[in-house]
Design an enzyme around this catalytic site. Structure first.
Site, PDB file in Angstrom:
ATOM      1  N   CYS A 156     -12.094  36.549  -2.608  1.00 39.95           N
ATOM      2  CA  CYS A 156     -10.688  36.135  -2.689  1.00 39.95           C
ATOM      3  C   CYS A 156      -9.869  36.556  -1.478  1.00 39.95           C
ATOM      4  O   CYS A 156      -8.767  36.057  -1.276  1.00 39.95           O
ATOM      5  CB  CYS A 156     -10.036  36.695  -3.946  1.00 39.95           C
ATOM      6  SG  CYS A 156     -10.664  35.901  -5.419  1.00 39.95           S
TER       7      CYS A 156
HETATM    8  N1  CO8 Z   1      -9.653  32.434 -26.080  1.00 43.99           N
HETATM    9  C1  CO8 Z   1      -9.250  33.230 -27.085  1.00 43.99           C
HETATM   10  N2  CO8 Z   1      -9.481  34.555 -27.120  1.00 43.99           N
HETATM   11  C2  CO8 Z   1     -10.163  35.101 -26.080  1.00 43.99           C
HETATM   12  C3  CO8 Z   1     -10.627  34.318 -24.997  1.00 43.99           C
HETATM   13  C4  CO8 Z   1     -10.350  32.933 -25.011  1.00 43.99           C
HETATM   14  N3  CO8 Z   1     -10.738  32.123 -24.027  1.00 43.99           N
HETATM   15  N4  CO8 Z   1     -11.251  35.136 -24.138  1.00 43.99           N
HETATM   16  C5  CO8 Z   1     -11.204  36.381 -24.633  1.00 43.99           C
HETATM   17  N5  CO8 Z   1     -10.557  36.354 -25.813  1.00 43.99           N
HETATM   18  C6  CO8 Z   1     -10.297  37.484 -26.705  1.00 43.99           C
HETATM   19  C7  CO8 Z   1     -11.315  38.589 -26.542  1.00 43.99           C
HETATM   20  O1  CO8 Z   1     -12.438  38.341 -27.349  1.00 43.99           O
HETATM   21  C8  CO8 Z   1     -10.542  39.799 -26.984  1.00 43.99           C
HETATM   22  O2  CO8 Z   1     -10.540  39.845 -28.386  1.00 43.99           O
HETATM   23  P1  CO8 Z   1     -10.568  41.281 -29.170  1.00 43.99           P
HETATM   24  O3  CO8 Z   1      -9.266  41.954 -28.760  1.00 43.99           O
HETATM   25  O4  CO8 Z   1     -10.642  40.878 -30.591  1.00 43.99           O
HETATM   26  O5  CO8 Z   1     -11.775  42.009 -28.629  1.00 43.99           O
HETATM   27  C9  CO8 Z   1      -9.103  39.507 -26.542  1.00 43.99           C
HETATM   28  O6  CO8 Z   1      -9.043  38.078 -26.362  1.00 43.99           O
HETATM   29  C10 CO8 Z   1      -8.749  40.185 -25.238  1.00 43.99           C
HETATM   30  O7  CO8 Z   1      -9.783  39.949 -24.263  1.00 43.99           O
HETATM   31  P2  CO8 Z   1      -9.764  40.560 -22.820  1.00 43.99           P
HETATM   32  O8  CO8 Z   1      -9.562  42.048 -22.928  1.00 43.99           O
HETATM   33  O9  CO8 Z   1     -10.955  40.086 -22.044  1.00 43.99           O
HETATM   34  O10 CO8 Z   1      -8.467  39.832 -22.235  1.00 43.99           O
HETATM   35  P3  CO8 Z   1      -7.475  40.301 -21.093  1.00 43.99           P
HETATM   36  O11 CO8 Z   1      -6.148  40.431 -21.682  1.00 43.99           O
HETATM   37  O12 CO8 Z   1      -8.028  41.415 -20.271  1.00 43.99           O
HETATM   38  O13 CO8 Z   1      -7.460  38.990 -20.159  1.00 43.99           O
HETATM   39  C11 CO8 Z   1      -8.363  38.223 -18.069  1.00 43.99           C
HETATM   40  C12 CO8 Z   1      -8.632  38.525 -19.538  1.00 43.99           C
HETATM   41  C13 CO8 Z   1      -7.396  37.060 -17.987  1.00 43.99           C
HETATM   42  C14 CO8 Z   1      -9.683  37.824 -17.424  1.00 43.99           C
HETATM   43  C15 CO8 Z   1      -7.735  39.440 -17.370  1.00 43.99           C
HETATM   44  O14 CO8 Z   1      -8.468  40.599 -17.639  1.00 43.99           O
HETATM   45  C16 CO8 Z   1      -7.652  39.286 -15.855  1.00 43.99           C
HETATM   46  O15 CO8 Z   1      -7.069  38.355 -15.338  1.00 43.99           O
HETATM   47  N6  CO8 Z   1      -8.176  40.257 -15.135  1.00 43.99           N
HETATM   48  C17 CO8 Z   1      -8.126  40.241 -13.657  1.00 43.99           C
HETATM   49  C18 CO8 Z   1      -9.174  39.327 -13.195  1.00 43.99           C
HETATM   50  C19 CO8 Z   1      -9.129  39.102 -11.721  1.00 43.99           C
HETATM   51  O16 CO8 Z   1      -8.144  39.166 -11.059  1.00 43.99           O
HETATM   52  N7  CO8 Z   1     -10.252  38.765 -11.194  1.00 43.99           N
HETATM   53  C20 CO8 Z   1     -10.331  38.457  -9.830  1.00 43.99           C
HETATM   54  C21 CO8 Z   1     -11.566  37.695  -9.721  1.00 43.99           C
HETATM   55  S1  CO8 Z   1     -11.471  36.471  -8.600  1.00 43.99           S
HETATM   56  C22 CO8 Z   1     -12.151  36.959  -7.097  1.00 43.99           C
HETATM   57  O17 CO8 Z   1     -12.070  38.016  -6.575  1.00 43.99           O
HETATM   58  C23 CO8 Z   1     -12.934  35.933  -6.438  1.00 43.99           C
HETATM   59  C24 CO8 Z   1     -14.337  36.030  -6.819  1.00 43.99           C
HETATM   60  C25 CO8 Z   1     -15.108  35.024  -6.084  1.00 43.99           C
HETATM   61  C26 CO8 Z   1     -14.627  33.615  -6.393  1.00 43.99           C
HETATM   62  C27 CO8 Z   1     -15.401  32.999  -7.448  1.00 43.99           C
HETATM   63  C28 CO8 Z   1     -15.102  31.508  -7.618  1.00 43.99           C
HETATM   64  C29 CO8 Z   1     -15.591  30.961  -8.961  1.00 43.99           C
END
Ligand code: CO8
Length: 374
Positions: A156
């Site tokens: 990124c």
């Molecule tokens: N729908 C409904 N519920 C869901 C879903 C969904 N799709 N997904 C998860 N849940 C549920 C989970 O099961 C969990 O349930 P429970 O509490 O019962 O266990 C609850 O929702 C909460 O789950 P999470 O803790 O996983 O959710 P978060 O609030 O942490 O949100 C995110 C998830 C959005 C992924 C968040 O953690 C985030 O954005 N983190 C930062 C990520 C980030 O910035 N990453 C950067 C990566 S990109 C990069 O550097 C480039 C890489 C190379 C490029 C690749 C190209 C493809």
């Protein structure tokens, strides 16, 4: 020593759009198929059923509402769940070059420059569609640019690291003008069958022209300084690569051949890392957060950006001070902060200070401190 400036930017936006509602409908149909296929194991308690995804969760957790992609039909087909891209012969322009070309032409037009003015092309992106020849050299050839070109990948942060490399070469005099392009086909290696991340990415290409400030043909941004930092982490990882054939399971469609992340950990570790990085960069220039009129941050997660902005400015930034584009584009890896910059910078006044900052896998953080010049 010369002073580098950003004199033009361009964005290629794919025509096809997937809304959260469409994405969730396809994912849920896939989950239902899988659960039906595995009903026996699920009933025997040997397997957990797949859970449905939800539009409300996606918006709340990420701020993403839709994404642009190079192919929608494959991604939304529960029997496919990945983009279906036309296979091209080696004699045709590759898809990354084609996307980059559109953005590059827009950036060159804004800078009032032609291919003859550029000495260097850097293709800085999270993924290259092949190992070699470099995609950057193909773009150089298609545009008819002399000089040299190379690929680089810092996930990124590729765009900001690319801008630093180009700006440093302009400073030293080894090139007069550079084109940094960021074609990101994130849909190609997103795991659309994984509920935790299927909503995260979209496709786009951006381009930036950087040249000596005295050569600028119109309004531009002086590059005051750049700062790059990396710190190893496995929390965002993809194990695909040229050694896959050597593994015991060969070419298997293994989960770690696509994007993997521990999103919660990334969130917790990257927010303080980026806030400190920006504060240190500004301090090195004798500045504080309040001096900035605008910040164009990496576009991964709205809450993450809100927290970083608050930490840097000492108060919640307004949408004008810190524009987000991820509601429209999702995370487009290195291109995100450049889209935000390209679409939300014309209104800045002479002398305004502003900052581009990217962050992501590696971990990697890159910041570019700019001053508006009219
Ligand atoms: N729908 C409904 N519920 C869901 C879903 C969904 N799709 N997904 C998860 N849940 C549920 C989970 O099961 C969990 O349930 P429970 O509490 O019962 O266990 C609850 O929702 C909460 O789950 P999470 O803790 O996983 O959710 P978060 O609030 O942490 O949100 C995110 C998830 C959005 C992924 C968040 O953690 C985030 O954005 N983190 C930062 C990520 C980030 O910035 N990453 C950067 C990566 S990109 C990069 O550097 C480039 C890489 C190379 C490029 C690749 C190209 C493809």
């Amino acid at each position: 020593m010369y002073t580098p400036a950003i004199t033009g930017t361009g964005v290629f936006t794919p025509e096809e759009v997937i809304t959260n509602a469409e994405l969730v409908e396809a994912f849920n149909a896939y989950a239902d198929r899988m659960n039906a296929a595995n009903a026996e194991a699920i009933d025997a308690g040997e397997m957990e059923p797949m859970q449905h995804s939800s539009d409300a969760f996606i918006v709340k957790a990420s701020g993403i509402e839709r994404r642009h992609v190079m192919n929608k039909s494959g991604i939304l087909d529960p029997a496919v769940m990945h983009p279906l891209l036309r296979q091209r012969s080696d004699d045709e322009p590759g898809i990354m070059a084609e996307m980059a070309l559109d953005a590059a032409k827009k950036a060159l037009a804004q800078a009032g420059r032609g291919p003859e003015d550029i000495d260097l092309v850097i293709c800085a992106a999270s993924n290259m569609e092949r190992a070699y020849p470099a995609v950057a050299i193909e773009i150089q050839s298609l545009l008819g640019i002399q000089g040299f070109a190379f690929d680089m990948n810092v996930a990124c942060s590729s765009a900001t690291f690319g801008i630093q490399a180009a700006a440093d070469m302009i400073r030293s005099g080894s090139v007069r003008a550079a084109l940094v392009v960021n074609p990101e086909i994130c849909s190609g290696h997103l795991e659309w069958r994984d509920r935790d991340c299927h909503f995260i990415f979209g496709d786009v290409a951006t381009a930036t022209v950087i040249e000596r400030i005295e050569e600028a043909q119109g309004p531009h941004f002086e590059i005051l300084s750049t700062r790059c930092a990396t710190q190893f982490s496995n929390n965002i990882r993809n194990n695909n690569g040229f050694l896959r054939r050597s593994r015991p399971d060969g070419m298997a469609d293994r989960r770690d051949m696509q994007f993997m992340q521990n999103g919660r950990k990334v969130f917790k570790e990257v927010v303080p890392m980026v806030s400190c990085h920006i504060a240190d960069h500004l301090a090195a220039e004798g500045l504080e957060g309040q001096a900035l009129s605008r910040m164009w941050l990496h576009q991964a997660n709205k809450t993450m950006n809100d927290l970083i902005g608050k930490k840097v400015l000492g108060r919640a930034p307004t949408p004008e001070e810190q524009p987000n584009i991820l509601q429209e584009y999702a995370n487009t890896s290195s291109a995100g902060s450049i889209i935000a910059f390209s679409q939300n910078s014309d209104d800045l006044a002479e002398g305004d200070l502003a900052l581009i900052c990217s962050f992501g896998a590696g971990y990697s953080v890159g910041s570019v401190l700019l001053r508006r010049r009219l």
